[in-house]
Scaffold this active site. Structure first.
Site: not given
Lengths: 469, 469
Positions: B11-12, B22, B33, B43, B323, B455
């Protein structure tokens, strides 16, 4: 011992009465209500008419007897207040038993709002309804029950416009594409009526974003609602009872028509007492909901409130504000001065199988009038992780100010249960706390695959809008 | 032309690589990796094992090929970085083809976290699993498939602990009542396993409120999970493969055991390079996720982040932060310095038919250490209008500081689809913006009968807690 008098026994009035008495048991609390129903959930009427709720009594959160016995409130139903004298601090109420004069130390005007009946040709014909009161709800439910009883079997061979009753009595016309119009379309379609919905403007739910309105309109059509946008109703026709709705272009035969054309504040009593109205035509109040006359408060659907984004007075007659402001007034009168807070113009609606919510400023003209330079972006994103079963999409519209990057408003739409409405709670915070789009996009929102994507759609919307600023 | 090197392709790492490239197409972006999978949704593994997701590939949001072809990122899978030299700005990676040296101008360490394997007797026996990687997920799914194939018919006469396989192979032991433990209980129970869940502490989901933990525990038991609280696992037994889980009091026969005992940051590579760790044991970073060495960033499950309530460093290894911080680093390296924002410790979990979320500070000891005087209140309220069909309850816990009245944290639980998780979004805003309980209780939240009471339960919780301050 001091006396708190309340005019009107619905949300604002009963909240104030209850809170004041609870916090100061020595207070005498007198409530005048002209009808028989108090503290009822008018928002539930469409679901009562739909048949999902069986009795009107279920909509009542606290009964008159409970207010009297358990809360020790002197509640007088069937009493219409006909005069307020702020100089002598006296109100006059009329009931079957005659006139009563009641003095007060504190007074709350909570007279609510009335359904707007537009001056349309034939609006008085029988079978043209509004939905503003419990009585209205009862009549509409009876109409539905009667219709179904008379023609319990569907007759699909009679064509799309008259699919269950003879002579098109199974078709109904709804005038107005706001909450009431949309909710009643669902309620009536569920009872096999052929629903024709007429909206004067070019979209339903006009206070929501264009994108949300379009999603809702598309869904209504998928649900076989005949939707006429940009279509002003010019009149109703019928000999005895309503038989048709007429626009400039069309004449649609119907067995019933419902006006969902908004509400207006009931202010006559206040005006007669010299109480000032604000620019919206509702009663003007300060942050403590005080009017211009000493110790006279106003709250609920008859009063204005200040908008949390613009700080300007607006008229947004909805249930939570009535409850919240009523409660704050109760606290104030019990000796604890309390501001009820502003409104963000937040609203939610279910339409058949989808849900939508909006908050803050979305309309660019209104935003510009308030001194902002508005920019709007809409995204559509998955409501759960892409690989997670079921789920659908959430459409999120965000509007921000180009100069300050502040979030001004948001509008969301999703399948029912996919979280558009509960997600809107976060946007209420964003507009109330005056945060920027960048701050919102950095929020550490909850994530797990059954609930959203790693970046919740709200965050994605903030990222995309941030890229335009 | 400058070069951005990323160590770790989840992710990071991939967020940073993608965003940097980009925003600055001239940048050379190289990602190392060590495995074959990149940018995967770990997840989602419990739902893959459960059988709701059919292939591991579905968990991958962007494939290696797409990163290479469409995003022009030099992604080298099967390359393990074995050395970082921050003085010469060079990393060394090892692959089947030998060693590669790669110089960098900017470096991101995104080495993630590893499942904790506690030093328990018998933890190395076959059939004792962790769930930290795609490979782990694959093995567990294969175990489930194999078990079901071998004994496809339920055998209820074998008693509660062994209801579908002979010799208790249909019983499984889960060690740890955190997210993984709870989600895997659901996944395995759905596959007809008899689930035994051992939790060392006295409640599951220990970062949630006591009340939420209790609701989840009660629900787990209703779903026939055998839950052992305050029960530390002392060992696994088995000859070849695991046959039993042993605690001080009990010996439960199982055919499989899963360790859900947390994760720890992978920091060895960084430490060897002289990069400092913080008090939590994860890599220390500033608001821009910079480490103590020039142009070396760290993000994701190997790094700390600052807590939005306390401002102190915390270790909360979750997907959104990875992320978000990855993306911010990408922007910074592309020339637009961007803070990724802190964390609120927000988390969400589905457990069978209920959902729960938490955010901010709930633990009184932690809150006191941070200088607050914490007060907590829990309410249970209806999730929809009382008269509206279906619906259930929402439990809301709020913690506030008695001195400042600030909302410090919240925890919610409801039926699945009744909005505990999406409602938590509003509390993230509340703790991030440092608002008071009184301000929260005045929020103009959306209301309509199909979604909440007038409420919303969040407002009710704020009102009730406000009454205690």
């Amino acid at each position: 011992m001091s006396t708190f008098v309340v005019v009107g026994g619905d949300a604002a009035g009963m909240s104030a009465a209850s809170k004041a008495k609870r916090d100061d048991p020595d207070l005498d609390v007198v409530v005048f209500e002209k009808g028989e129903w108090v503290s009822y959930g008018a928002c539930g009427l469409p679901y009562y008419i739909k048949g999902e709720i069986q009795t009107l009594e279920e909509l009542v959160s606290v009964t008159p007897e409970q207010f009297r016995q358990k809360r020790d409130i002197d509640l007088r139903t069937g009493h219409e207040v006909v005069d307020i004298d702020p100089d002598d601090r006296v109100v006059t109420a009329r009931s079957e038993g005659g006139e009563t004069r009641q003095s007060y130390d504190h007074l709350l005007i909570a007279t609510g709002a009335a359904a707007v009946v537009p001056p349309i040709d034939g609006v008085d014909i029988e079978g043209v309804y509004t939905l503003g009161s419990m009585t209205d709800g009862k009549e509409l439910r009876e109409f539905v029950a009667r219709s179904r009883e008379e023609s319990p079997v569907e007759q699909p061979d009679r064509g799309p416009a008259c699919h269950f009753l003879e002579s098109c009595e199974g078709a109904v016309g709804i005038v107005g594409g706001g909450y009431i119009g949309v909710e009643m379309a669902e309620a009536l379609a569920a009872n096999d009526f052929e629903v024709h919905l007429f909206q004067r403007g070019d979209r339903v739910l006009k206070t929501f974003s264009d994108a949300t309105s379009e999603s809702v309109a598309e869904h209504l059509r998928e649900q076989d609602v005949a939707l006429y946008l940009g279509s002003e109703v010019e009149g109703f026709e019928g000999d005895g009872t309503v038989e048709a709705v007429r626009t400039a272009e069309k004449r649609i035969e119907v067995g019933m028509a419902l006006l969902g054309t908004g509400v207006r504040p009931r202010t006559a009593l206040a005006e007669d007492a010299g109480i000032e109205l604000g620019p919206t035509g509702a009663i003007e109040t300060d942050a403590y909901r005080r009017t211009n006359r000493p110790d006279v408060y106003a709250a609920g659907d008859c009063a204005e409130a200040e908008h949390v984004v613009t700080g300007k007075p607006v008229y947004v007659p909805l249930a939570l504000t009535a409850n919240r402001h009523g409660r704050a007034i109760g606290q104030t009168i019990a000796g604890n001065p309390t501001e009820g807070g502003g409104v963000a113009g937040t609203a939610a609606v279910k339409a058949f199988e989808i849900e939508a919510a909006r908050t803050g400023l979305l309309d660019h003209d209104i935003a510009r009038d308030a001194g902002f330079d508005p920019v709007t972006e809409t995204i559509e994103a998955k409501s759960r992780a892409g690989y997670y079963p079921e789920g659908g999409t959430v459409g999120v519209t965000l509007t921000a100010d180009r100069r300050s990057n502040r979030v001004l408003g948001g509008s969301l739409v999703s399948g029912y249960g996919e979280g558009a409405v509960h997600r809107s709670h976060a946007l209420v915070g964003a507009v109330t706390e005056r945060i920027t789009v960048g701050e919102l996009s950095n929020y550490d929102l909850a994530y797990a695959p059954p609930f959203n994507t790693t970046w919740d759609p709200i965050l994605t919307a903030a990222k995309v809008l941030g890229g335009k600023l």
